[in-house]
Design a protein around this motif. Sequence first.
Motif, mmCIF file in Angstrom:
data_model
loop_
_atom_site.group_PDB
_atom_site.id
_atom_site.type_symbol
_atom_site.label_atom_id
_atom_site.label_comp_id
_atom_site.label_asym_id
_atom_site.label_seq_id
_atom_site.Cartn_x
_atom_site.Cartn_y
_atom_site.Cartn_z
ATOM 1 N N GLU A 120 0.834 -1.206 0.000
ATOM 2 C CA GLU A 120 0.000 0.000 0.000
ATOM 3 C C GLU A 120 0.866 1.252 0.000
ATOM 4 O O GLU A 120 2.001 1.256 0.501
ATOM 5 C CB GLU A 120 -0.879 -0.025 1.269
ATOM 6 C CG GLU A 120 -2.014 0.972 1.268
ATOM 7 C CD GLU A 120 -2.760 0.926 2.598
ATOM 8 O OE1 GLU A 120 -2.376 0.130 3.486
ATOM 9 O OE2 GLU A 120 -3.715 1.685 2.767
ATOM 10 N N VAL A 122 0.270 5.540 0.897
ATOM 11 C CA VAL A 122 -0.648 6.556 1.422
ATOM 12 C C VAL A 122 -0.022 7.916 1.147
ATOM 13 O O VAL A 122 1.210 8.038 1.167
ATOM 14 C CB VAL A 122 -0.909 6.395 2.943
ATOM 15 C CG1 VAL A 122 -1.839 5.235 3.217
ATOM 16 C CG2 VAL A 122 0.387 6.250 3.701
ATOM 17 N N ASP A 147 -0.737 4.961 9.950
ATOM 18 C CA ASP A 147 -2.159 4.690 10.214
ATOM 19 C C ASP A 147 -2.972 5.971 10.107
ATOM 20 O O ASP A 147 -4.089 5.967 9.571
ATOM 21 C CB ASP A 147 -2.325 4.101 11.625
ATOM 22 C CG ASP A 147 -1.835 2.661 11.706
ATOM 23 O OD1 ASP A 147 -1.539 2.189 12.824
ATOM 24 O OD2 ASP A 147 -1.757 2.000 10.640
ATOM 25 N N ARG A 150 -3.441 6.882 6.491
ATOM 26 C CA ARG A 150 -4.439 6.013 5.865
ATOM 27 C C ARG A 150 -5.845 6.505 6.226
ATOM 28 O O ARG A 150 -6.727 6.570 5.385
ATOM 29 C CB ARG A 150 -4.253 4.573 6.329
ATOM 30 C CG ARG A 150 -5.248 3.598 5.688
ATOM 31 C CD ARG A 150 -5.193 2.244 6.328
ATOM 32 N NE ARG A 150 -3.955 1.554 6.024
ATOM 33 C CZ ARG A 150 -3.294 0.767 6.883
ATOM 34 N NH1 ARG A 150 -3.747 0.585 8.099
ATOM 35 N NH2 ARG A 150 -2.191 0.161 6.529
ATOM 36 N N LYS A 151 -6.026 6.843 7.482
ATOM 37 C CA LYS A 151 -7.342 7.331 7.925
ATOM 38 C C LYS A 151 -7.704 8.637 7.224
ATOM 39 O O LYS A 151 -8.850 8.854 6.843
ATOM 40 C CB LYS A 151 -7.349 7.542 9.446
ATOM 41 C CG LYS A 151 -7.393 6.248 10.236
ATOM 42 C CD LYS A 151 -7.496 6.529 11.722
ATOM 43 C CE LYS A 151 -7.588 5.225 12.494
ATOM 44 N NZ LYS A 151 -7.661 5.443 13.949
ATOM 45 N N ARG A 153 -6.671 9.584 4.310
ATOM 46 C CA ARG A 153 -6.987 9.267 2.916
ATOM 47 C C ARG A 153 -8.390 8.707 2.795
ATOM 48 O O ARG A 153 -9.134 9.049 1.880
ATOM 49 C CB ARG A 153 -5.969 8.251 2.385
ATOM 50 C CG ARG A 153 -6.192 7.850 0.921
ATOM 51 C CD ARG A 153 -5.459 6.584 0.578
ATOM 52 N NE ARG A 153 -5.979 5.451 1.350
ATOM 53 C CZ ARG A 153 -5.412 4.245 1.375
ATOM 54 N NH1 ARG A 153 -4.297 4.012 0.685
ATOM 55 N NH2 ARG A 153 -5.937 3.264 2.094
ATOM 56 N N ASP A 154 -8.768 7.845 3.730
ATOM 57 C CA ASP A 154 -10.064 7.155 3.641
ATOM 58 C C ASP A 154 -11.187 7.923 4.320
ATOM 59 O O ASP A 154 -12.325 7.434 4.343
ATOM 60 C CB ASP A 154 -9.952 5.756 4.267
ATOM 61 C CG ASP A 154 -8.944 4.883 3.534
ATOM 62 O OD1 ASP A 154 -8.485 3.886 4.113
ATOM 63 O OD2 ASP A 154 -8.596 5.218 2.372
ATOM 64 N N GLY A 155 -10.868 9.072 4.870
ATOM 65 C CA GLY A 155 -11.914 9.866 5.511
ATOM 66 C C GLY A 155 -12.389 9.287 6.833
ATOM 67 O O GLY A 155 -13.490 9.580 7.290
ATOM 68 N N GLU A 156 -11.568 8.494 7.480
ATOM 69 C CA GLU A 156 -11.954 7.929 8.783
ATOM 70 C C GLU A 156 -11.558 8.897 9.892
ATOM 71 O O GLU A 156 -10.609 9.675 9.726
ATOM 72 C CB GLU A 156 -11.240 6.578 8.995
ATOM 73 C CG GLU A 156 -11.782 5.471 8.108
ATOM 74 C CD GLU A 156 -10.943 4.213 8.226
ATOM 75 O OE1 GLU A 156 -10.908 3.447 7.233
ATOM 76 O OE2 GLU A 156 -10.312 4.002 9.278
#
Lengths: 198, 406
Positions: A120, A122, A147, A150-151, A153-156
């Motif tokens: 992956e 990011v 981490d 990643r969040k 990027r993913d909108g978490e």
Amino acid sequence: MRILFAAPNRDLLGSFKAILDRDLGETVTAFDGVQVLTLLGEREFDLAVLDRNIPRVDYRELLARVREKGLPTVLLTDLPMTAQLLTEKHSAQAYLPYPFLPETLAALLRDLLEKRSSRETVPLGEEPAEVAAFRAGNTELTAGELDVLRKLRDGEPVDPVKEGPCVGALNIRLKRRRSRFHIAYLAEKGYKMVEEHE
Amino acid sequence: MNRAEKRFRIYAVLALFLLLAVLLALINCVSFTKAAEDGDKVTQMLADQHGAFAAVSGAGGEPWAFAPQGRRNMGPMGPDSPELSASMRYFTAAFDQESGALGTVAFHLSAIAEEEAVEWASTLLGRTTGWTRGTYRYRVYTDEELTYVTVIDQGRELISAYRILRISAIGLVLATLAGWLFLRLAGRRIFAPLEEADRKQQGFLAGAEKNLKLPLTVISANTELIERRSGPDEQTASIRRQVKALSELVEGLGGLSLFRQEGVCPEQVQLADMLRSALGGAAERFASKGLRLEANIPGTLALEADRESMKRIVDELVDNALRYGRTWAAFRLSREGDRVILLAENDTDLPEGSVDQAFDRFTTLENADGGTAGLGLAYVRELVLAQHGRVNAQVQDGAFRLRIAL
């Protein structure tokens, strides 16, 4: 799998060797920095756990040597987790402050292994960060920071309490790179990677 | 310690300044009051002699050119001096109730014309005694027919009073500066023993904290191994609880010592989110203790602060509420002007009043669930003060209120 575990306390080494041997794989222990260097020269390892207060060789030199070997490293520290600690010049891929539970260390080691075999990427501002290499270009990143990226990027949602130091560390790194991006907190949207003018 | 030294220096110099100011003010008050009293004595003498000094005369009625033999007064000029009648600059104006000003009874002033003197005296009618035009003392008195106004020049007497005042002011400034310099130079020596004691305390805290952390980790690991071999039981559960309590104590000790070493690193901190997250994480613990939790937190509130410090403050406030709350706990976050106010409350049996002693190290005001080392609020105070904030605690209407302003 083989883990190198270095700490200046034989009881700690003995207890964690017993636990990690069962949970993860062969664990080779070292009591001081000289032993670490010797073992690194003689055998291959998949992961390293180093205590910041290891005697006889400065931990920064040891971190540099394990980095040459491409080993993901957890640095055990008596300091609290801060952005300044995470962005030290010779950094590890993960930090674990004392005191900690055995399961916490085991989970961290599993996470490092998982990331190491990941393909992956990011985004860190303009540049992609390779998760497996724990870096974006010349910028080293810790597992926690990856981490967070990643969040983002993913909108978490990013936890401001637990992941606050990682957010702070990422902003320090972005500033050092003179990136036009930074991580800001937007009302009702939470943490976002934004450009300078936003 | 630098802050304490600075504060001591400021307060010491302020005390010196105030002490000297009071002393010198007293001296100057006496000085000016004496000048007024002397002036009143002279004006009374003149009033007794119907507004003019009687001529000094010899047996033949001729005025003496010199003081009578045997009487020699070479001392300072004053109301009792025989030279007074010759040297006093004064005038007395008389007024009739019906026809007004009648002119001067005596006029021994060269600064103004006689007519102006009468006009000046007329402005003083209706009063009794006092200062006029800065350095002149006056008295207004009546006999059966006329009203008299006597004005004497006290300028010469006041010269020394003003001189004393000037010297006092200069002396006050110089003494204050000297005090400040002395404290700057001697301050190091005064505070060296205190700094040494503080350093030793910090060293002890840091050492105790470091030496506890690793053994706690070893105990946790060995407890895990025992449970793996023999299964968890009451004793291993008890070991885990005690390790957890010790870990919290160590974190408190460590925070107190390490914080001083590292200082604050301000950045934008989303305090509303931080507080919401901490309360959310502790919701289950509040519920299991039967504590009703109220939270009044705005959607977003950020401030420039040290992130790690704020996290610790919030965690400590939540833990404090869990430890001491009886039936409820409440948290309020708001902005007042340019300050952020964080209010943590819980019900309590403590008596009403200020409970700032709660911020002293190793002090607990009431029994806490699970026991405590009494470091939490001491820690909070240090963190808040380091960020130039204010914190206080009081008990009011059965509620323990902790207010932090940042």
